[in-house]
Design a protein around this motif. Structure first.
Motif, PDB file in Angstrom:
ATOM      1  N   PHE A   1     -13.923  19.602   8.152  1.00 41.74           N
ATOM      2  CA  PHE A   1     -13.991  18.336   8.332  1.00 41.74           C
ATOM      3  C   PHE A   1     -13.100  17.828   7.251  1.00 41.74           C
ATOM      4  CE2 PHE A   1     -15.340  14.118   7.556  1.00 41.74           C
ATOM      5  CZ  PHE A   1     -14.937  13.160   8.662  1.00 41.74           C
ATOM      6  N   GLY A   2     -13.092  18.262   5.942  1.00 45.09           N
ATOM      7  CA  GLY A   2     -12.496  17.770   4.795  1.00 45.09           C
ATOM      8  C   GLY A   2     -11.112  18.125   5.129  1.00 45.09           C
ATOM      9  N   GLU A   3     -10.629  19.510   5.659  1.00 46.83           N
ATOM     10  CA  GLU A   3      -9.382  19.673   5.851  1.00 46.83           C
ATOM     11  C   GLU A   3      -8.635  18.831   6.761  1.00 46.83           C
ATOM     12  OE1 GLU A   3      -7.016  23.829   7.318  1.00 46.83           O
ATOM     13  OE2 GLU A   3      -9.150  23.898   6.463  1.00 46.83           O
ATOM     14  N   LEU A   4      -9.401  18.419   8.100  1.00 49.29           N
ATOM     15  CA  LEU A   4      -8.953  17.566   8.665  1.00 49.29           C
ATOM     16  C   LEU A   4      -8.638  16.265   8.126  1.00 49.29           C
ATOM     17  CD1 LEU A   4     -11.303  18.262  11.713  1.00 49.29           C
ATOM     18  CD2 LEU A   4      -8.863  19.164  11.741  1.00 49.29           C
ATOM     19  N   LEU A   5      -9.418  15.642   7.605  1.00 50.83           N
ATOM     20  CA  LEU A   5      -9.203  14.518   6.698  1.00 50.83           C
ATOM     21  C   LEU A   5      -7.784  14.608   6.203  1.00 50.83           C
ATOM     22  CD1 LEU A   5     -12.585  13.158   5.710  1.00 50.83           C
ATOM     23  CD2 LEU A   5     -10.981  12.263   7.534  1.00 50.83           C
ATOM     24  N   GLN A   6      -7.818  15.766   5.195  1.00 48.72           N
ATOM     25  CA  GLN A   6      -6.639  15.854   4.169  1.00 48.72           C
ATOM     26  C   GLN A   6      -5.331  15.936   5.219  1.00 48.72           C
ATOM     27  OE1 GLN A   6      -7.150  19.438   2.010  1.00 48.72           O
ATOM     28  NE2 GLN A   6      -6.798  18.433   0.156  1.00 48.72           N
ATOM     29  N   ASN A   7      -5.312  16.711   6.379  1.00 54.86           N
ATOM     30  CA  ASN A   7      -4.152  16.647   7.196  1.00 54.86           C
ATOM     31  C   ASN A   7      -3.618  15.441   7.596  1.00 54.86           C
ATOM     32  OD1 ASN A   7      -4.052  19.409   6.718  1.00 54.86           O
ATOM     33  ND2 ASN A   7      -4.954  20.119   8.679  1.00 54.86           N
ATOM     34  N   VAL A   8      -4.805  14.627   8.035  1.00 58.02           N
ATOM     35  CA  VAL A   8      -4.505  13.317   8.683  1.00 58.02           C
ATOM     36  C   VAL A   8      -3.826  12.369   7.680  1.00 58.02           C
ATOM     37  CG1 VAL A   8      -5.333  11.170   9.507  1.00 58.02           C
ATOM     38  CG2 VAL A   8      -5.975  13.379  10.471  1.00 58.02           C
ATOM     39  N   MET A   9      -4.460  12.464   6.218  1.00 54.33           N
ATOM     40  CA  MET A   9      -3.890  11.704   5.365  1.00 54.33           C
ATOM     41  C   MET A   9      -2.557  12.178   4.911  1.00 54.33           C
ATOM     42  SD  MET A   9      -6.105   9.245   4.770  1.00 54.33           S
ATOM     43  CE  MET A   9      -5.177   8.567   3.194  1.00 54.33           C
ATOM     44  N   SER A  10      -2.187  13.370   4.875  1.00 55.85           N
ATOM     45  CA  SER A  10      -0.891  13.727   4.690  1.00 55.85           C
ATOM     46  C   SER A  10       0.003  13.243   5.464  1.00 55.85           C
ATOM     47  CB  SER A  10      -0.871  15.342   4.549  1.00 55.85           C
ATOM     48  OG  SER A  10       0.293  15.981   4.538  1.00 55.85           O
TER      49      SER A  10
ATOM     50  N   ALA B   1       4.561   9.500   7.287  1.00 56.84           N
ATOM     51  CA  ALA B   1       5.123   8.740   8.195  1.00 56.84           C
ATOM     52  C   ALA B   1       5.477   7.430   7.259  1.00 56.84           C
ATOM     53  CB  ALA B   1       3.942   8.231   9.411  1.00 56.84           C
ATOM     54  N   THR B   2       4.550   6.969   6.287  1.00 58.98           N
ATOM     55  CA  THR B   2       4.932   5.754   5.542  1.00 58.98           C
ATOM     56  C   THR B   2       6.262   6.367   4.751  1.00 58.98           C
ATOM     57  OG1 THR B   2       2.636   5.408   5.380  1.00 58.98           O
ATOM     58  CG2 THR B   2       4.180   4.273   3.851  1.00 58.98           C
ATOM     59  N   LYS B   3       6.346   7.255   4.316  1.00 57.64           N
ATOM     60  CA  LYS B   3       7.799   7.634   3.595  1.00 57.64           C
ATOM     61  C   LYS B   3       8.955   7.630   4.474  1.00 57.64           C
ATOM     62  CE  LYS B   3       5.470  10.580  -0.099  1.00 57.64           C
ATOM     63  NZ  LYS B   3       5.186  11.744  -0.794  1.00 57.64           N
ATOM     64  N   ALA B   4       8.574   8.127   5.662  1.00 55.84           N
ATOM     65  CA  ALA B   4       9.865   8.330   6.600  1.00 55.84           C
ATOM     66  C   ALA B   4      10.110   6.681   6.956  1.00 55.84           C
ATOM     67  CB  ALA B   4       9.227   8.771   7.837  1.00 55.84           C
ATOM     68  N   ALA B   5       8.893   5.787   7.139  1.00 64.19           N
ATOM     69  CA  ALA B   5       9.391   4.541   7.402  1.00 64.19           C
ATOM     70  C   ALA B   5      10.258   3.774   5.916  1.00 64.19           C
ATOM     71  CB  ALA B   5       8.122   3.493   7.525  1.00 64.19           C
ATOM     72  N   GLU B   6       9.884   3.914   5.035  1.00 65.76           N
ATOM     73  CA  GLU B   6      10.288   3.463   3.663  1.00 65.76           C
ATOM     74  C   GLU B   6      11.715   3.950   3.686  1.00 65.76           C
ATOM     75  OE1 GLU B   6       8.008   4.802   0.570  1.00 65.76           O
ATOM     76  OE2 GLU B   6       6.468   3.048   0.941  1.00 65.76           O
ATOM     77  N   THR B   7      12.026   5.164   4.045  1.00 65.61           N
ATOM     78  CA  THR B   7      13.638   5.821   4.073  1.00 65.61           C
ATOM     79  C   THR B   7      14.149   4.916   4.937  1.00 65.61           C
ATOM     80  OG1 THR B   7      12.668   8.049   3.402  1.00 65.61           O
ATOM     81  CG2 THR B   7      14.516   8.049   4.540  1.00 65.61           C
ATOM     82  N   GLN B   8      13.734   4.884   6.255  1.00 62.64           N
ATOM     83  CA  GLN B   8      14.550   4.155   7.244  1.00 62.64           C
ATOM     84  C   GLN B   8      14.904   2.788   6.760  1.00 62.64           C
ATOM     85  OE1 GLN B   8      15.752   5.077  10.052  1.00 62.64           O
ATOM     86  NE2 GLN B   8      14.894   7.265   9.979  1.00 62.64           N
ATOM     87  N   MET B   9      13.880   2.102   6.190  1.00 58.80           N
ATOM     88  CA  MET B   9      14.256   0.839   5.479  1.00 58.80           C
ATOM     89  C   MET B   9      15.564   0.943   4.520  1.00 58.80           C
ATOM     90  SD  MET B   9      10.642  -1.106   5.454  1.00 58.80           S
ATOM     91  CE  MET B   9       9.492  -0.133   4.811  1.00 58.80           C
TER      92      MET B   9
ATOM     93  N   SER C   1       5.090   3.198  13.974  1.00 57.16           N
ATOM     94  CA  SER C   1       4.389   4.540  13.855  1.00 57.16           C
ATOM     95  C   SER C   1       3.604   4.624  12.660  1.00 57.16           C
ATOM     96  CB  SER C   1       5.404   5.698  13.864  1.00 57.16           C
ATOM     97  OG  SER C   1       4.674   7.007  13.641  1.00 57.16           O
ATOM     98  N   ALA C   2       4.119   4.452  11.331  1.00 57.51           N
ATOM     99  CA  ALA C   2       3.115   4.372  10.103  1.00 57.51           C
ATOM    100  C   ALA C   2       2.177   3.546  10.153  1.00 57.51           C
ATOM    101  CB  ALA C   2       4.013   3.999   8.976  1.00 57.51           C
ATOM    102  N   GLU C   3       2.167   2.129  10.838  1.00 56.16           N
ATOM    103  CA  GLU C   3       1.143   1.167  11.025  1.00 56.16           C
ATOM    104  C   GLU C   3       0.357   1.891  12.006  1.00 56.16           C
ATOM    105  OE1 GLU C   3       0.681  -3.557  11.975  1.00 56.16           O
ATOM    106  OE2 GLU C   3       2.448  -2.459  12.930  1.00 56.16           O
ATOM    107  N   ALA C   4       0.479   2.263  13.284  1.00 55.36           N
ATOM    108  CA  ALA C   4      -0.426   2.791  14.059  1.00 55.36           C
ATOM    109  C   ALA C   4      -1.655   4.210  13.399  1.00 55.36           C
ATOM    110  CB  ALA C   4       0.157   3.586  15.297  1.00 55.36           C
ATOM    111  N   GLN C   5      -0.814   4.934  12.590  1.00 54.61           N
ATOM    112  CA  GLN C   5      -1.554   5.987  11.873  1.00 54.61           C
ATOM    113  C   GLN C   5      -2.337   5.232  10.762  1.00 54.61           C
ATOM    114  OE1 GLN C   5       1.533   8.784  10.731  1.00 54.61           O
ATOM    115  NE2 GLN C   5       0.873  10.222  12.299  1.00 54.61           N
ATOM    116  N   LEU C   6      -1.961   4.385   9.795  1.00 55.16           N
ATOM    117  CA  LEU C   6      -2.834   3.813   9.276  1.00 55.16           C
ATOM    118  C   LEU C   6      -3.914   3.057   9.711  1.00 55.16           C
ATOM    119  CD1 LEU C   6      -3.133   3.179   6.109  1.00 55.16           C
ATOM    120  CD2 LEU C   6      -1.844   1.248   6.510  1.00 55.16           C
ATOM    121  N   GLU C   7      -3.663   2.499  10.914  1.00 58.75           N
ATOM    122  CA  GLU C   7      -4.979   1.954  11.754  1.00 58.75           C
ATOM    123  C   GLU C   7      -5.781   2.665  12.090  1.00 58.75           C
ATOM    124  OE1 GLU C   7      -2.974  -0.909  14.573  1.00 58.75           O
ATOM    125  OE2 GLU C   7      -2.333  -2.236  13.126  1.00 58.75           O
ATOM    126  N   THR C   8      -5.337   3.987  12.669  1.00 59.79           N
ATOM    127  CA  THR C   8      -6.140   5.001  13.109  1.00 59.79           C
ATOM    128  C   THR C   8      -7.145   5.378  12.035  1.00 59.79           C
ATOM    129  OG1 THR C   8      -4.560   5.724  14.855  1.00 59.79           O
ATOM    130  CG2 THR C   8      -6.149   7.517  14.218  1.00 59.79           C
TER     131      THR C   8
END
Length: 100
Positions: free
Chosen positions: A32-41, A46-54, A73-80
């Motif tokens: 479970f901890g590894e899954l959470l770590q992967n999702v947070m990563s 996705a947030t960094k990619a959005a910042e790069t695009q901006m 995409s970053a917003e959807a992942q954060l909401e999840t």
């Protein structure tokens, strides 16, 4: 009460072991901890990619459509992630309300 102690006590009663929080489970699936770590990563990426695009759009090198897509995409992942966090907290609170 420490949640890890409670989980270990429950596992001892059930006759099983508790895998480490960050490690893999005995059957080879990620813990479970590894899954959470992967999702947070992934959310951070996705947030960094959005910042790069901006930043590219501000320099005149990017497309507005790419910026909107990356931000959505970053917003959807954060909401999840937030929804999962809320469910984990609710489950923990429910467990803590159970009589022993």
């Amino acid at each position: 009460m420490n949640p890890m102690l409670a989980a270990k006590a429950y596992a001892a009663v059930q006759g099983g072991g508790v895998p480490s929080v960050g490690g893999a489970s005995p059957m080879g699936a990620p813990g479970f901890g590894e899954l959470l770590q992967n999702v947070m990563s992934q959310t951070t990426d996705a947030t960094k990619a959005a910042e790069t695009q901006m930043a590219q759009n501000v320099r005149g090198q990017g497309s507005l459509i790419n910026v909107v897509t990356a931000v959505s995409s970053a917003e959807a992942q954060l909401e999840t992630v937030i929804a999962v966090r809320d469910q984990v907290i609710a489950a923990y609170q429910e467990i803590m309300r159970m009589p022993i």
